[in-house]
Design a protein around this motif. Sequence first.
Motif, mmCIF file in Angstrom:
data_model
loop_
_atom_site.group_PDB
_atom_site.id
_atom_site.type_symbol
_atom_site.label_atom_id
_atom_site.label_comp_id
_atom_site.label_asym_id
_atom_site.label_seq_id
_atom_site.Cartn_x
_atom_site.Cartn_y
_atom_site.Cartn_z
ATOM 1 N N GLY A 190 0.696 -1.300 -0.082
ATOM 2 C CA GLY A 190 -0.007 0.104 -0.004
ATOM 3 C C GLY A 190 0.616 1.330 -0.037
ATOM 4 N N THR A 191 2.121 1.415 -0.045
ATOM 5 C CA THR A 191 2.959 2.422 -0.151
ATOM 6 C C THR A 191 3.301 2.837 -1.568
ATOM 7 O OG1 THR A 191 4.879 0.923 -0.136
ATOM 8 C CG2 THR A 191 4.314 1.592 1.892
ATOM 9 N N PRO A 192 3.801 4.238 -1.495
ATOM 10 C CA PRO A 192 4.134 4.599 -3.039
ATOM 11 C C PRO A 192 5.138 3.620 -3.731
ATOM 12 C CG PRO A 192 4.154 6.358 -1.613
ATOM 13 C CD PRO A 192 3.879 5.244 -0.790
ATOM 14 N N TYR A 193 6.063 3.193 -2.932
ATOM 15 C CA TYR A 193 7.026 2.239 -3.626
ATOM 16 C C TYR A 193 6.343 0.985 -4.326
ATOM 17 C CZ TYR A 193 11.221 -0.457 -4.744
ATOM 18 O OH TYR A 193 12.107 -0.959 -5.269
ATOM 19 N N GLU A 194 5.366 0.373 -3.886
ATOM 20 C CA GLU A 194 4.395 -0.734 -4.288
ATOM 21 C C GLU A 194 3.623 0.069 -5.735
ATOM 22 O OE1 GLU A 194 1.375 -4.100 -2.770
ATOM 23 O OE2 GLU A 194 0.761 -2.123 -2.325
ATOM 24 N N SER A 195 3.232 1.025 -5.485
ATOM 25 C CA SER A 195 2.711 1.648 -6.547
ATOM 26 C C SER A 195 3.682 1.658 -7.983
ATOM 27 C CB SER A 195 2.023 2.794 -6.559
ATOM 28 O OG SER A 195 0.906 2.750 -5.585
ATOM 29 N N ASN A 196 5.021 2.023 -7.451
ATOM 30 C CA ASN A 196 6.016 2.469 -8.653
ATOM 31 C C ASN A 196 6.459 0.923 -9.040
ATOM 32 O OD1 ASN A 196 6.027 5.063 -8.266
ATOM 33 N ND2 ASN A 196 7.678 5.301 -6.625
ATOM 34 N N VAL A 197 6.544 0.035 -8.213
ATOM 35 C CA VAL A 197 6.982 -1.454 -8.567
ATOM 36 C C VAL A 197 5.849 -1.950 -9.685
ATOM 37 C CG1 VAL A 197 7.141 -3.759 -7.991
ATOM 38 C CG2 VAL A 197 8.416 -2.179 -6.702
ATOM 39 N N ASN A 198 4.590 -1.925 -9.314
ATOM 40 C CA ASN A 198 3.534 -2.317 -10.290
ATOM 41 C C ASN A 198 3.655 -1.479 -11.577
ATOM 42 O OD1 ASN A 198 2.665 -4.136 -8.182
ATOM 43 N ND2 ASN A 198 1.178 -2.695 -7.474
#
Length: 238
Positions: free
Chosen positions: A42-50
């Motif tokens: 749920g962090t911005p890093y997860e969004s960037n990975v996706n």
Amino acid sequence: MSFAVRIFLIIVTSLLTTPSSSSSSLESFVYVGCTQLKYNPGTPYESNVNSALASLVNSASISNYNNFKISLPGSAPNDVVYGLFQCRGDLSPSDCRRCTADAVSRIGTYCVGTSGGALQLDGCFIKYDNVSFLGAQDKAVVSSKCGPSIGYDSDLLTRRDAVLAYLTGGGHYFRVGGSGRVQGMVQCTQDLSMGECQDCLSEAIQRLKTECGTSTSGDVFLGKCYARYSESGYSSES
């Protein structure tokens, strides 16, 4: 710390077969590596990975190589994700996209929640991390395997050495060649300069000749390049 040093999982299950454009061959598993560092869901890093992984698949429809630096709105500097994909140089756009999509699907299973990962299939390679690896040399061995030895065979060894010498002839990120019974293939990731590519391939080929000796086939994958050869007519099963 380099990605190679931080890898804690290396799985090696494939052996070189005669190059083929069949879907099953292209998607044969070679290795995977995942970093120890995890990110929180749920962090911005997860969004960037996706976003980075989706970009790899989308770009594979029109090119056999690309790299990305992803930082979506709301991301902090340490949320940036770097990504790269590269397909084998002889793949069609449809095969490249299919292979890359399969690689992205698999790395999502192997490297759940990790901040970085790399996965090599027979036909394509993908990598992502929170530390930039683009343009950096990486000659760490991540996978190597040799076929069965048939003892000393001067014709085989002479032809193998001639093929490998041709493959390092320079000026190409991807090259194939053959001599009689022996076929070979080399490739570098295209974020390297041509000089760095040649340096990487020289290291891979030297290791290949040293480790595989009189084997009928062999492959050595370094972090940014690989070298492979196979004698046709021999099984690659060990």
